[in-house]
Design an enzyme around this catalytic site. Structure first.
Site, PDB file in Angstrom:
ATOM      1  N   CYS A  67      19.676  -2.379 -15.036  1.00  0.00           N
ATOM      2  CA  CYS A  67      20.038  -3.109 -16.252  1.00  0.00           C
ATOM      3  C   CYS A  67      21.009  -2.278 -17.086  1.00  0.00           C
ATOM      4  CB  CYS A  67      18.782  -3.423 -17.065  1.00  0.00           C
ATOM      5  SG  CYS A  67      19.078  -4.246 -18.644  1.00  0.00           S
ATOM      6  N   CYS A  73      17.994  -0.301 -24.930  1.00  0.00           N
ATOM      7  CA  CYS A  73      16.827  -1.158 -25.172  1.00  0.00           C
ATOM      8  C   CYS A  73      15.557  -0.331 -25.031  1.00  0.00           C
ATOM      9  CB  CYS A  73      16.842  -2.308 -24.162  1.00  0.00           C
ATOM     10  SG  CYS A  73      15.326  -3.278 -24.102  1.00  0.00           S
ATOM     11  N   CYS A  76      12.312  -0.314 -21.213  1.00  0.00           N
ATOM     12  CA  CYS A  76      12.091   0.427 -19.971  1.00  0.00           C
ATOM     13  C   CYS A  76      12.414   1.894 -20.199  1.00  0.00           C
ATOM     14  CB  CYS A  76      12.977  -0.115 -18.849  1.00  0.00           C
ATOM     15  SG  CYS A  76      12.590  -1.807 -18.334  1.00  0.00           S
ATOM     16  N   CYS A 150      17.702  -8.826 -18.691  1.00  0.00           N
ATOM     17  CA  CYS A 150      16.387  -8.206 -18.517  1.00  0.00           C
ATOM     18  C   CYS A 150      15.947  -8.372 -17.074  1.00  0.00           C
ATOM     19  CB  CYS A 150      15.351  -8.813 -19.459  1.00  0.00           C
ATOM     20  SG  CYS A 150      13.735  -7.986 -19.363  1.00  0.00           S
ATOM     21  N   GLN A 253      -2.774 -10.886 -18.561  1.00  0.00           N
ATOM     22  CA  GLN A 253      -2.166  -9.823 -17.778  1.00  0.00           C
ATOM     23  C   GLN A 253      -0.672 -10.094 -17.724  1.00  0.00           C
ATOM     24  OE1 GLN A 253      -3.503  -7.114 -16.810  1.00  0.00           O
ATOM     25  NE2 GLN A 253      -5.678  -7.573 -17.097  1.00  0.00           N
ATOM     26  N   TYR A 283     -16.027  -7.296 -22.094  1.00  0.00           N
ATOM     27  CA  TYR A 283     -14.621  -7.507 -22.488  1.00  0.00           C
ATOM     28  C   TYR A 283     -13.997  -8.606 -21.620  1.00  0.00           C
ATOM     29  CZ  TYR A 283     -15.799  -2.795 -24.082  1.00  0.00           C
ATOM     30  OH  TYR A 283     -16.439  -1.713 -24.629  1.00  0.00           O
ATOM     31  N   GLU A 303     -17.685 -11.084 -24.952  1.00  0.00           N
ATOM     32  CA  GLU A 303     -16.365 -10.942 -25.559  1.00  0.00           C
ATOM     33  C   GLU A 303     -16.529 -10.868 -27.064  1.00  0.00           C
ATOM     34  OE1 GLU A 303     -12.733 -10.454 -26.765  1.00  0.00           O
ATOM     35  OE2 GLU A 303     -13.303 -10.289 -24.641  1.00  0.00           O
ATOM     36  N   ASP A 347     -13.483  -4.449 -18.315  1.00  0.00           N
ATOM     37  CA  ASP A 347     -12.042  -4.276 -18.470  1.00  0.00           C
ATOM     38  C   ASP A 347     -11.789  -3.986 -19.950  1.00  0.00           C
ATOM     39  OD1 ASP A 347      -9.314  -4.303 -18.431  1.00  0.00           O
ATOM     40  OD2 ASP A 347      -9.096  -6.352 -17.704  1.00  0.00           O
ATOM     41  N   CYS A 373      -6.494   0.456 -18.074  1.00  0.00           N
ATOM     42  CA  CYS A 373      -5.056   0.446 -18.330  1.00  0.00           C
ATOM     43  C   CYS A 373      -4.612   1.758 -18.968  1.00  0.00           C
ATOM     44  CB  CYS A 373      -4.678  -0.734 -19.224  1.00  0.00           C
ATOM     45  SG  CYS A 373      -5.436  -0.708 -20.865  1.00  0.00           S
TER      46      CYS A 373
END
Length: 424
Positions: A67, A73, A76, A150, A253, A283, A303, A347, A373
């Site tokens: 890109c 930007c 990334c 993008c 996700q 979660y 949750e 999660d 994550c």
């Protein structure tokens, strides 16, 4: 400190944020835009932060960014790195975190890297500048950079950007700017907007027309709770066979590929036997994993977010998903209940499982599947499990945040002497 005329230095590693690490006479320095093997010259160095002047000799895994906005930007950080090398680096980050948690015997990680142009969730900023709307991401500690291309976004989202610029420019309620979140649901793009003015009837008319023209069922205003500004069709999304109505700004996700990879790793980690006692899911969100898990056993799905819980509850009728509203940090599910479960699936958010983790450790459930994550939170949460004697049965590392330092993983853990997970 200016380094004009300085000798080339070698980048030896990547930091957790994706910046290259080199050693200088002044000490270790982090240099954005570099990677291991690069021989570089610094333009300047302030403390531990360096500014790249030139790559004298590129490292073996350096590639040309895909890109033209890369480096400007803020979306990334690693487009100069070959995708296979990036996948290996992310897998190494996760395995190192697990080693620091105390696991000495690690299974070979399964890896999955998603394709470009698959991101279905994005948060963008917009600003009025020179009688036009600039729409995109912030450069590092800087202004908004107009997203004219993008390699990450789903083409459906990217095709909306030019019409969005025109529409936002026409909105009287947009003075200096605001931000917009786009979720690509099965029903179409779902927009959640914040702006610096108060929308009136004319703004709503413009938004309703925009929705009809571009196939956007819902546009909402970021208030507490969100206010619907335009509703021109049904809003829905599917998790397996369940049709849910996600609230504005719902967590998804980031890619369908990534979601499928996480789900496959979780389901493969379920035990062959013992699920009559049911699965406890912590979660649960809007049900990303809940309805897939329910095809194998009853699922008690906890949750804490009210809007996500309402979405999950509305879709759970006639299924084996039993939603429960609970703030797991203030009121964790207790050890006795967790210990009776056939499996515990969690999660947690980026910060980890917090107070809930102590109850999991005390409950000693036979099987735990932890979706992460954040390698740092993974290390912190799994350390007491390792100390309790849990064994890491399988590890899956998923790169669904291409060209960033973010990484997902799925860890399947059991206590010795219990039924081993099904190798499906």
């Amino acid at each position: 400190m200016e380094n004009s005329g300085a000798e080339a230095i070698r980048v030896v590693a990547l930091g957790n944020d994706g910046d290259g690490i080199a050693q200088t006479p002044q000490g270790r320095v982090f240099v954005p835009g570099t990677m291991p093997g690069d021989e570089i010259v610094l333009a300047s160095q302030t403390g531990t932060q360096g500014v790249l002047e030139q790559v004298v000799t590129p490292g073996p895994d350096r590639v040309t960014p895909v890109c033209s906005l890369f480096g400007t930007c803020g979306g990334c950080r690693l487009q100069h790195m070959a995708l296979p090398a990036m996948m290996a680096w992310k897998a190494a980050r996760v395995t190192e975190a697990l080693k620091r948690a105390g696991f000495t015997t690690l299974p070979a990680p399964a890896t999955r890297q998603v394709s470009p142009h698959g991101r279905r969730r994005v948060d963008l900023a917009f600003r009025r500048m020179d009688r036009q709307i600039v729409l995109g991401l912030h450069r590092r500690r800087g202004d908004v950079v107009d997203m004219t291309e993008c390699a990450l976004l789903d083409p459906t989202i990217f095709a909306l950007l030019d019409p969005l610029r025109q529409m936002l420019h026409s909105l009287p309620a947009v003075h200096a700017g605001g931000d917009i979140q786009i979720n690509l649901l099965d029903s179409g793009p779902d927009l959640l907007i914040a702006m610096d003015g108060t929308p009136d009837a004319n703004d709503r008319r413009i938004l309703a027309q925009f929705s009809k023209t571009h196939g956007i069922p819902r546009i909402s205003l970021r208030t507490q709770p969100p206010e619907t500004l335009a509703l021109t069709g049904p809003v829905f999304h599917h998790f397996d066979t369940a049709r849910v109505v996600p609230p504005p700004g719902a967590f998804l996700q980031p890619s369908r590929e990534g979601e499928d990879a996480i789900k496959a790793a979780v389901l493969a980690g379920l035990p062959r036997k013992g699920l009559k006692a049911g699965i406890i899911e912590l979660y649960a969100g809007c049900g990303t994993l809940s309805f897939a898990l329910a095809q194998h056993a009853k699922v008690l799905a906890y949750e804490g977010d009210r809007a996500a819980f309402a979405c999950l509850k509305q879709a759970s009728g006639g299924t084996r998903v039993l939603p429960a509203l609970r703030d797991l940090n203030r009121q964790p599910v207790m050890a006795t209940e967790l210990g009776r479960a056939g499996a515990v699936v969690l999660d947690p958010p980026h910060a980890g499982a917090g107070a809930q983790m102590a109850q999991i450790v005390a409950g000693k459930p036979r099987h735990i599947i932890y979706v992460s994550c954040n390698p740092a939170a993974l290390q912190r949460d799994l350390t007491p499990l390792q100390q309790m004697g849990y064994r890491l049965e399988s590890l899956t590392v998923i790169d669904q945040f291409l060209w960033s330092a973010e990484v997902e993983s799925v860890c399947v853990l059991t206590l010795p002497g219990t039924t081993r997970p099904n190798r499906r």
